[in-house]
Design a protein around this motif. Structure first.
Motif, short mmCIF file in Angstrom:
data_model
loop_
_atom_site.label_atom_id
_atom_site.label_comp_id
_atom_site.label_asym_id
_atom_site.label_seq_id
_atom_site.Cartn_x
_atom_site.Cartn_y
_atom_site.Cartn_z
N HIS A 109 0.83 -1.21 0.00
CA HIS A 109 0.00 0.00 0.00
C HIS A 109 0.86 1.26 0.00
N PRO A 112 2.37 1.26 -4.13
CA PRO A 112 1.40 0.48 -4.92
C PRO A 112 1.96 -0.12 -6.20
N GLU A 166 -7.61 -4.62 -3.67
CA GLU A 166 -7.81 -3.35 -2.96
C GLU A 166 -7.40 -2.17 -3.84
N LEU A 167 -6.26 -2.29 -4.49
CA LEU A 167 -5.77 -1.21 -5.34
C LEU A 167 -6.65 -1.02 -6.57
N GLU A 169 -9.87 -1.53 -6.66
CA GLU A 169 -11.06 -0.82 -6.18
C GLU A 169 -10.75 0.66 -6.02
N ALA A 170 -9.58 0.97 -5.46
CA ALA A 170 -9.19 2.38 -5.30
C ALA A 170 -9.06 3.06 -6.66
N GLU A 171 -8.52 2.35 -7.64
CA GLU A 171 -8.39 2.92 -8.99
C GLU A 171 -9.76 3.13 -9.63
N GLN A 173 -12.53 3.76 -8.03
CA GLN A 173 -13.12 4.93 -7.39
C GLN A 173 -12.51 6.22 -7.94
N ARG A 174 -11.21 6.20 -8.19
CA ARG A 174 -10.56 7.40 -8.75
C ARG A 174 -11.07 7.67 -10.16
N ASP A 179 -17.39 6.23 -4.73
CA ASP A 179 -16.92 5.28 -3.73
C ASP A 179 -17.86 4.08 -3.74
N GLU A 180 -17.60 3.09 -2.88
CA GLU A 180 -18.37 1.84 -2.92
C GLU A 180 -19.85 2.08 -2.66
N GLN A 216 -11.90 -3.57 5.17
CA GLN A 216 -10.96 -4.44 4.47
C GLN A 216 -9.96 -5.09 5.40
#
Length: 240
Positions: A109, A112, A166-167, A169-171, A173-174, A179-180, A216
């Motif tokens: 994290h 990344p 996880e990454l 999902e973050a990408e 969202q970006r 967001d979720e 998470q």
């Protein structure tokens, strides 16, 4: 006619240094590359950008680094050096592997871009240090070296896969700006239509229990425990 230099950077670095080669050069180049990757991703790293940052000619960098493969080796090994490992592990292999998995997740994290590198063997000093420690965690179980490596690799590969999700999902969202929770609201009409077809009982359970989704960290710990349970069950004469 001189023989070509070895293609693996660790072989070249282990050879006697010529007068023009200074270890500090590699350290500066590596630190600069990591800073670029941390900020903009691995694809943003280039010899030209590094040269501009350290106020050096691009071609002069090639006296030390042949190209991006060399650079990635140096970068990956350098960040592995950030792992805080005890001088020697305890005899509790489950606790030690779980702790190593957690530390690896935090490292991924923090950097990344590591997840883009894959799992090719790396033989830099910090990679060797980590593998020696990991193998020592499962020593004393009466296993062959291959079986010891199975335990270590299974735990670490699970961790890498979890972090990649996880990454991702973050990408997402970006990229979408959702967001979720916002994504669920946006998808609600479509999901409702699917549920009304009465053909997706497991999807319905996932959706109806969505409000109870844990963080998470909790999911990681639960699944890591499942992985360790499976590894324990695979040990000869052991079920825990």
């Amino acid at each position: 006619m001189s023989s070509p230099s070895p293609p693996v950077i660790w072989i070249r670095l282990s050879a006697p240094l010529r007068a023009r080669e200074r270890p500090l050069d590699y350290e500066i180049i590596t630190r600069t590359a990591i800073a670029i990757a941390d900020l903009d991703g691995l694809d943003a790293v280039s010899m030209r950008k590094i040269a501009n940052r350290i106020e050096s000619g691009t071609m002069s960098l090639y006296r030390h680094i042949r190209g991006k493969d060399d650079l990635i080796e140096l970068m990956y090994d350098s960040v592995l050096g950030e792992l805080e490992l005890a001088e020697r592990p305890s005899r509790d292999w489950r606790t030690e592997l779980a702790d190593l998995a957690r530390r690896s997740r935090r490292l991924h994290h923090h950097h990344p871009w590591i997840s883009q590198i894959g799992q090719r063997p790396a033989m830099g000093p910090n990679a060797v240090r980590m593998m020696e420690y990991a193998m020592a965690c499962v020593d004393g179980l009466g296993l062959t070296a291959d079986r010891m490596l199975d335990l270590v690799s299974t735990a670490l590969h699970f961790t890498q896969g979890f972090v990649q999700a996880e990454l991702a999902e973050a990408e997402a969202q970006r990229r979408t700006g959702l967001d979720e929770d916002a994504w669920r609201d946006w998808m609600a009409p479509y999901l409702s239509r699917l549920l009304n077809e009465d053909q997706h009982p497991y999807l319905e359970r996932i959706i109806t229990e969505a409000d109870n989704h844990p963080q998470q960290d909790t999911v990681f710990e639960r699944r890591l425990e499942m992985v360790l349970d499976g590894l324990a069950a695979s040990l000869p004469g052991r079920r825990s």
